[in-house]
Design an enzyme around this catalytic site. Structure first.
Site, PDB file in Angstrom:
ATOM      1  N   GLU A  83       0.349  28.954  -5.019  1.00 39.23           N
ATOM      2  CA  GLU A  83       0.683  27.662  -4.293  1.00 39.23           C
ATOM      3  C   GLU A  83       2.179  27.455  -4.807  1.00 39.23           C
ATOM      4  OE1 GLU A  83      -1.892  24.758  -4.271  1.00 39.23           O
ATOM      5  OE2 GLU A  83      -3.691  25.840  -4.017  1.00 39.23           O
ATOM      6  N   LYS A 116       4.592  24.979  -6.352  1.00 40.25           N
ATOM      7  CA  LYS A 116       4.596  24.242  -7.321  1.00 40.25           C
ATOM      8  C   LYS A 116       5.811  23.125  -6.843  1.00 40.25           C
ATOM      9  CE  LYS A 116       4.233  23.400 -12.087  1.00 40.25           C
ATOM     10  NZ  LYS A 116       5.039  21.933 -12.358  1.00 40.25           N
ATOM     11  N   ARG A 142       2.117  13.847  -9.790  1.00 38.15           N
ATOM     12  CA  ARG A 142       0.681  14.323  -9.197  1.00 38.15           C
ATOM     13  C   ARG A 142       0.080  12.855  -9.014  1.00 38.15           C
ATOM     14  NH1 ARG A 142      -2.627  18.509 -12.392  1.00 38.15           N
ATOM     15  NH2 ARG A 142      -4.889  18.285 -11.313  1.00 38.15           N
ATOM     16  N   ARG A 165      -1.392  11.179 -13.330  1.00 36.25           N
ATOM     17  CA  ARG A 165      -1.742  12.046 -13.936  1.00 36.25           C
ATOM     18  C   ARG A 165      -2.427  11.518 -15.276  1.00 36.25           C
ATOM     19  NH1 ARG A 165      -0.600  15.158 -17.968  1.00 36.25           N
ATOM     20  NH2 ARG A 165      -0.389  17.380 -18.017  1.00 36.25           N
ATOM     21  N   GLU A 215       0.648  16.274  -4.654  1.00 31.57           N
ATOM     22  CA  GLU A 215       2.048  16.161  -5.506  1.00 31.57           C
ATOM     23  C   GLU A 215       2.668  15.060  -4.485  1.00 31.57           C
ATOM     24  OE1 GLU A 215       2.225  17.332  -8.300  1.00 31.57           O
ATOM     25  OE2 GLU A 215       4.219  17.180  -8.946  1.00 31.57           O
ATOM     26  N   PHE A 238      -3.308  19.472  -2.496  1.00 31.21           N
ATOM     27  CA  PHE A 238      -3.460  20.799  -3.102  1.00 31.21           C
ATOM     28  C   PHE A 238      -4.976  20.782  -3.358  1.00 31.21           C
ATOM     29  CE2 PHE A 238      -1.302  18.635  -6.873  1.00 31.21           C
ATOM     30  CZ  PHE A 238      -2.371  18.794  -7.615  1.00 31.21           C
ATOM     31  N   ARG A 248      -7.173  22.437 -19.602  1.00 28.90           N
ATOM     32  CA  ARG A 248      -6.198  23.377 -19.104  1.00 28.90           C
ATOM     33  C   ARG A 248      -6.685  24.511 -19.484  1.00 28.90           C
ATOM     34  NH1 ARG A 248      -0.914  22.628 -18.925  1.00 28.90           N
ATOM     35  NH2 ARG A 248      -0.685  20.482 -19.972  1.00 28.90           N
ATOM     36  N   LYS A 289       0.522  28.303 -14.194  1.00 31.82           N
ATOM     37  CA  LYS A 289       1.808  28.167 -13.788  1.00 31.82           C
ATOM     38  C   LYS A 289       2.886  29.146 -13.997  1.00 31.82           C
ATOM     39  CE  LYS A 289       2.901  24.550 -16.903  1.00 31.82           C
ATOM     40  NZ  LYS A 289       3.140  23.073 -17.263  1.00 31.82           N
TER      41      LYS A 289
END
Ligand code: ATP
Length: 596
Positions: free
Chosen positions: A260, A262, A267, A282, A312, A352, A429, A435
């Site tokens: 996707e 970025k 966010r 975020r 985003e 997203f 994470r 990313k």
């Protein structure tokens, strides 16, 4: 429960230089706390009254707090203010002024005995009063706040006053992270750290540490089984790992992934319920009021009664409709003038993910299911789109898509697993999202986010100011910050003016218990401020503690020629800094690039 018990624990936390001791202090505090007030104890210990998302904050102006202190101690305002000027710390001022005031009243006692004996402060009493202070607004609220604070101070010891005023002015800052509290809860109520993952999941879904503490103190770990996603309570965001080569990314994701764009914005997690929309950042602050236009867009383009989606939010050029850099969104962070900022810096939304829709929790569903749900409920428009996404099966294709994304004004790609187990990992994470961004200006593939933990005095033009900041990456395994560089360049004159002001509230007398450093900074800070730095490369260094021993026995990793990029990462908490492991991975990736 007496408030003094809390204050004793704060004193200990403040003086310890060891992270483990910090947990132990919390464990004994929690064990000695009745279950019915443990939520309050947890919030207060973090300098709060509620979880961040509620948006009720303590932040009484220092001037007002000093006035209350003057009234409570019967010491003239000028004296109180000059004491504050000397120490610069509202807590120490309160402690000193009150003990002086008490001395005076002892002397006065012989001429006129005090009318009322002081009442012991309780956690409930303090919490209720602080809550009233935080909620007071409008006409007469200043007076009300002063009288509430004065009442508390009259009944407090000088030590209690120290922490009360720090709390009231929003400056408690003991540097106790959420994860330290989770550890302490697991040890205090669930027989040990093994229970941490269950407690952590409840926290990840509710973002409310006080609530989790209460359930676990009352019912033990079993009480957490009913935890569910709820509209209105933010879910802690899923985060991405990073890699810099297309081949490695595909390999990690099993040869296929959904890539996707970025987008380079802020966010937002949008919670829609009927016609109401709430936006969380975020860091899970309620940022609804920064983006009335984004709320409107969600309201009109998300076709569901109840939904939680992530997007985003990107600044766009009002004339060309092109995407603008992330910094322009900072104009939205102001208290006043949001109307004007909406005109000058309009935004678009790229949605997203979909975490919840019409009563269904989708966090345990795989990526493809969540995207299907998104496609069903989002009606795209000029300023609301579902993020650009493409299923990719080979490295060349991924490189091409990456270049396309960059040419469209994006930072790169977020490559997502499409395997059956590709659930939404709240608060983690992990390798389900990777990313892919790259900087062409330096061998260091991309900037890193570091927490400021210390500073060194400058010389020459910077004499009397900070010349460089000691910065650290985060090590989640030990919940500590490990130094990686001293940053002195990249600051504009304007930045330099701002630095001391921004860091002042975080100053402490010694290295913070969660900081590991071989360097001796001139000034130490509680980990609090995150900045973005770029450097030329990552090198082995005996001076820094990041990754110490991971690659060579007595060397850590350092950033060579680090420069501040101008980005204050207010959207990140210290625990969101680049991690030690990421840094090691980046170092290894760099070696590979050099070899190639
Ligand atoms: P960074 O510092 O790179 O912005 P981060 O630490 O804020 O990253 P990561 O999880 O590492 O967060 O990177 C993903 C971030 O990229 C998200 O937090 C989100 O703000 C942003 N983003 C932009 N487009 C997308 C997308 N299509 N899918 C997921 N995240 C996206």
């Amino acid at each position: 429960m007496d408030y003094s018990l809390l204050v004793d624990a704060y004193e200990k936390v403040e003086s310890t230089t060891k992270r483990l001791e910090m947990t132990e202090i919390l464990v004994s505090l929690f064990k000695g706390t009745p279950a019915e007030v443990i939520d309050k104890v947890v919030y207060l210990t973090q300098g709060k009254l509620y979880p961040d998302y509620v948006g009720i904050e303590l932040g009484v102006a220092e001037k007002l707090a000093l006035r209350a202190l003057s009234i409570a101690s019967a010491i003239p305002q000028e004296e109180v203010e000059s004491e504050f000027k000397r120490s610069g710390d509202i807590g120490l001022t309160a402690e000193r002024v009150l003990s002086r005031g008490k001395m005076r009243s002892i002397l006065d006692f012989f001429s006129s005995p005090p009318q009322q004996a002081a009442k012991k402060l309780t956690v409930d009493g303090v919490y209720e009063t602080l809550d009233k202070v935080a909620r007071a607004s409008g006409e007469g609220s200043q007076e009300l706040k002063i009288s509430l604070i004065t009442g508390l101070l009259r009944n407090s010891s000088s030590k209690e006053a120290k922490y009360l005023l720090r709390t009231i002015t929003g400056k408690l800052r003991l540097g106790i992270a959420d994860m330290t509290i989770l550890d302490a809860l697991a040890i205090a109520f669930c027989g040990g750290k093994d229970a941490r993952p269950i407690i952590e999941r409840a926290y990840n879904l509710s973002s409310d540490l006080g609530y989790v503490a209460k359930v676990v103190a009352e019912k033990g770990v079993g009480g957490l089984s009913h935890f569910k996603v709820t509209v209105g309570r933010p879910i802690r965001p899923m985060l991405a790992e990073r890699l810099t080569s297309a081949e490695e990314i595909l390999e990690k994701l099993g040869g296929r992934c959904a890539a996707e764009y970025k987008y380079d914005g802020e966010r937002v997690q949008a919670h829609k319920s009927g016609s109401g929309v709430t936006l969380f950042s975020r860091r899970l602050e309620n940022i609804t009021h920064h983006y009335p236009d984004a709320c409107e867009l969600i309201s009109s383009h998300v076709k569901a009664e109840e939904a939680i989606v992530e997007a985003e939010c990107v600044a766009i050029d009002p004339d060309s409709g092109e995407m603008r850099p992330f910094q322009e969104l900072m104009h939205r962070r102001r208290k006043h003038g949001v109307e004007q900022a909406m005109k000058d810096y309009p935004v678009s939304l790229f949605i997203f993910d979909c975490l919840y829709v019409e009563g269904l929790d989708l966090t345990c569903e795989p990526y493809t299911k969540r995207r299907e749900a998104l496609a069903k409920i989002v009606e795209p428009g000029e300023r609301v789109m579902v993020s650009e996404s493409k299923v990719i099966e080979n490295a060349d294709e991924l490189e091409r898509f990456f270049e396309e994304a960059v040419s469209e004004g994006c930072e790169g790609l977020v490559c997502k697993s499409i395997a059956p187990e590709s659930v939404y990992q709240a608060g983690a994470r992990g390798w389900l999202w990777i990313k892919f961004k790259r900087s062409y200006q330096s061998k260091l593939a991309e900037p890193i986010d570091v927490t400021v933990v210390g500073a060194f005095w400058g010389r020459g033009k910077r004499a009397g100011k900070y010349g460089a900041l000691l910065c650290a990456v985060y090590d989640p395994d030990s919940d500590t910050f490990k130094t990686v560089c001293k940053v002195g360049s990249g600051f504009t004159d304007e930045d330099l003016e701002k630095v001391p002001e921004k860091l002042k509230p975080y100053i402490i007398e010694h290295k913070h218990a969660r900081v590991e450093s071989r360097m001796k900074a001139d000034v130490w800070f509680v980990p609090g401020i995150v900045i973005e730095v770029i450097g030329d490369e990552i090198t082995l260094s005996p001076l820094h503690t990041a990754g110490l021993g991971a690659l060579r026995p007595d060397a850590g990793l350092a950033i060579r020629f680090p420069r501040f990029t101008g980005r204050w990462r207010h959207d990140k908490s210290p625990e969101d800094s680049t991690t030690v492991r990421e840094l090691i991975d980046m170092y290894r990736a760099q070696l590979k690039r050099i070899e190639a």
